[in-house]
Scaffold this active site. Structure first.
Site, PDB file in Angstrom:
ATOM      1  N   HIS A 217       0.926  -1.127  -0.075  1.00  0.00           N
ATOM      2  CA  HIS A 217       0.367  -0.215  -0.067  1.00  0.00           C
ATOM      3  C   HIS A 217       0.876   1.141  -0.004  1.00  0.00           C
ATOM      4  CE1 HIS A 217      -3.100  -2.891   1.638  1.00  0.00           C
ATOM      5  NE2 HIS A 217      -3.924  -1.922   0.886  1.00  0.00           N
ATOM      6  N   LYS A 221      -0.019   4.588   5.114  1.00  0.00           N
ATOM      7  CA  LYS A 221      -0.565   3.465   5.634  1.00  0.00           C
ATOM      8  C   LYS A 221       0.323   2.656   6.729  1.00  0.00           C
ATOM      9  CE  LYS A 221      -3.509  -0.344   4.513  1.00  0.00           C
ATOM     10  NZ  LYS A 221      -4.834  -0.391   6.326  1.00  0.00           N
ATOM     11  N   THR A 227      -8.292  -5.989   4.523  1.00  0.00           N
ATOM     12  CA  THR A 227      -8.751  -7.505   3.598  1.00  0.00           C
ATOM     13  C   THR A 227      -7.594  -8.521   3.872  1.00  0.00           C
ATOM     14  OG1 THR A 227      -9.145  -5.397   2.318  1.00  0.00           O
ATOM     15  CG2 THR A 227      -9.157  -7.791   0.825  1.00  0.00           C
TER      16      THR A 227
END
Lengths: 334, 334
Positions: A217, A221, A227
Site C-alpha cells: 500500500h 498506510k 482485507t
C-alpha cells in the site's frame, strides 16, 4: 426534465448536460456507461433489459465532493449518467464552505453545517428521488447518518470509521433505505466473501499446505491491510496455521516497483495483495491476487450501491439497511 | 495384527512394515503423514482428535498399480500409513498379468481378469475393511465398477472415461459405498466449486471486466483443459463474455519454461492455469492461478476419498455414492 429555476445558470448548464446523458442509465451491461454527453445514441443502440425504470433514476448528492474519494464517487455518478445534485455538504464545520467546486465540469456548491437543513429542504423539493452518498470523515459519520435519517433521505455510507452499527440503527429507526459498507470495492468484497465461504464449505481443504501473504500500500498506510487479515482468517479455517504478523507489508517504493510491479503513478494510492499456497511437496501452487490502483473500483461500487437502493425503493422492499454483499447478490444493476 | 500366513514372505515383510506405520493414520492434520516406518513415535506425540477409529482403518487395493496414476495412488496409500493390499487387478486382459511389481518397497502381485474373482474372494476374507481404488483405463471402468459392486466392495473410482453415471448406478443398486470423480485433485475441485458458487451468488460481479485464460499441459494433451472450460463458464455468469476458443493453450516447451515458469522436470506432466481479470480502466486486476506438477495432488485426494468412505462406512451413512465435493465438505480427514 426538471425545473432548473432554483439554480444559478452555470449549474443549470451542468444539469442539462447530465440530463442528456441520463437516458443511458440503468441499461444492463458494459455499454451502459455514459462516457460523454454525446454518446447517447451509441448507448441507446445497445439498450437491453432495463433494470430500473429510467424515469425513476435516482438523483445523487455526494458528500463531500471536496474530498478525493467523494470527488471520485461524484465523477462515477456523472459517468454512469445519473443526475448529480449540484450541492455538497462539507464534513465538519462551515469554515471550509467558502468556495464552489466542479465535478466533471459540473459546478457543485459547497454547503457548511449551518446551512445544511435549508439546502436539504430545497434539494428534497427539487429531487424527490434523492439518494445521498457519504464520503466524509470518521468524526461526522454518525451525525451525518442521523441527519439523512431525520430528513427521510436514503443513503450510501462509504465513509470508514464512526460506529457503523449506529449508522444502520439510525436508518432502521427512520425507515430509510441505506447501504452501509466500509469497503465499497465490490469485486474485492466478493473475493473476500468467497474465501470465507470456501473456508466454511471446505474446512481443511488446504491442510498441510504452506501460505505466504504479501500486501503493498502507499507509504503512509501504517497498519496491515484489513482485507489481508480477513482472508488469512479464512485460510486458517482451510487448514493453514498463519499468524497476522506473518503478513509481509511492503511500504518502500523500490520493492513496490520492482517486486510488486506497482505502476509508478500508483505508488501514492494502491492496494496490492498476493496470497500463495503450496503443497507440502511443492508440487501444487495456488496464487490469488487482487491489485487495485486509484479509487475507481470504490467509486464504481458506490454507483452500484446507489442503483441497488433505487431498485429496492422502486420495489418497496421490506428490508431497509443493506451491505455490499446484498448489492453483489442482486447481480446486474446496469 | 492381521494373519499373514496367506502371503509369501516378501509380502509379509511389506505388510509388517505397513502395520508399524498404520497406527499413525487418521490423526488430524499435517503431522499424520507417516514418512517412514520409524516416525511412529513422533507422530504419536502429536496425536489429537482421531477422526476414524484406528482399529477400523481401511485396507486399500489399488487397481492397477502397473499404471502411473495407480502407482502414485498406491504410494500415497502407503505414505498415509494405510494397509496396501498386495494384489492389483490389471485393467483389461490377463495378458499383462505376468510379473509382480513393488509399491514403496511392498511387493504387489498383478492379477489378470481370469483370476480376479478367486483373488477377490481371498482378499475379502483377509481384509474385511477393504476399499478399492480404481485407476485403470476408460474401457474397463464400467466392468470394474460392476465387479466391485457384485462383490459388495466399496470403491473410489478415479479413472476418467467410461460412463460415470453407470458407475454410480452400479454402486447404488448394490448398496455399495463409492466415491466417483473424474478429478481427484481436491484443492482444484474446491477452486472450481468456489468459482461456480461465486457465479451463482454474485452474477455480474465482473461485468465490464476483460478476461484472459492461459493453460499449459504436457505436449501430448491435444484438447483444451476441462478445468479451464468449466471456470470460464463460471466467469461468464459473473459478467464476462469469453469464448472457449479464446483460452490460450500452451504446449511448446520454450513458452512453458519461459512464460509459464514450468519446472523443466515437469514438462511431461503438469497442469498450469492462469486466469486474469481486468477492469475497463485497467485500475483493478485479479489473478487466479493453480499450477500442478506430477500426480501427488490426485494421489493425496484419492487417499482423502478412501478415508472419507471409511468414515461413512463407520457411521453407516444412508447415502452410498459421493463425489469430491462431498469429500471436501467433510473437512479434516487426517
Amino acid at each position: 426534465m426538471q425545473t432548473l429555476n432554483h439554480y444559478p445558470s452555470t449549474i443549470q448548464r451542468g444539469i442539462q448536460r447530465q440530463n442528456a446523458c441520463r437516458a443511458t442509465v440503468l441499461l444492463r451491461g458494459k455499454h451502459s456507461r455514459c462516457k460523454a454527453a454525446t454518446t447517447l445514441d451509441a448507448a441507446a443502440a445497445t439498450a437491453s433489459k432495463p433494470v430500473v425504470d429510467v424515469s425513476l433514476a435516482p438523483h445523487v448528492m455526494v458528500n463531500s465532493c471536496t474530498g478525493r474519494m467523494g470527488h471520485s464517487a461524484a465523477e462515477a455518478v456523472v459517468r454512469a449518467g445519473l443526475t448529480l445534485v449540484p450541492f455538497t455538504l462539507t464534513g465538519y464545520s462551515a469554515g471550509v464552505a467558502v468556495s464552489n467546486i466542479g465535478v466533471a465540469g459540473i459546478p457543485v456548491e459547497v454547503v457548511g453545517k449551518e446551512r445544511r437543513q435549508d439546502i436539504m429542504n430545497r434539494i428534497r423539493e427539487q429531487h424527490p428521488r434523492l439518494i445521498v452518498v457519504d464520503y466524509t470523515t470518521p468524526n461526522c459519520v454518525n451525525d451525518n447518518a442521523q441527519f439523512y435519517a431525520d430528513n427521510g433521505v436514503p443513503f450510501v455510507m462509504g465513509t470508514t470509521g464512526g460506529d457503523p452499527q449506529k449508522v444502520a440503527a439510525a436508518a432502521e429507526a427512520a425507515g430509510v433505505y441505506a447501504v452501509v459498507s466500509p469497503q465499497m470495492g465490490k469485486q474485492v468484497v466478493a473475493f473476500q466473501a468467497m474465501m470465507q465461504l470456501m473456508a466454511d464449505s471446505f474446512p481443511g481443504v488446504f491442510s498441510g499446505y504452506s501460505l505466504s501473504v504479501v500486501e503493498s500500500h502507499q507509504r503512509n498506510k501504517a497498519d496491515t491491510s484489513g482485507t489481508a487479515k480477513a482472508v488469512v482468517q479464512s485460510f486458517n479455517k482451510m487448514g493453514l496455521d498463519f499468524k497476522e504478523n506473518q503478513i509481509r507489508k511492503i511500504r518502500d517504493r523500490v520493492t513496490q516497483l520492482e517486486a510488486m510491479a506497482v505502476p509508478e503513478d500508483a505508488l501514492d494510492g494502491h492496494a496490492f495483495h498476493t496470497y500463495t499456497l503450496r503443497s507440502p511437496d511443492q508440487s501444487v501452487e495456488f496464487v490469488f491476487k487482487h491489485n487495485v490502483t486509484g479509487r475507481s473500483i470504490y467509486a464504481e461500487g458506490t454507483v452500484d450501491a446507489v442503483l441497488f437502493l433505487a431498485k429496492k425503493m422502486q420495489e418497496g422492499a421490506q428490508q431497509k439497511v443493506y451491505n455490499m454483499i446484498d448489492v453483489l447478490r442482486e447481480g446486474f444493476l446496469r
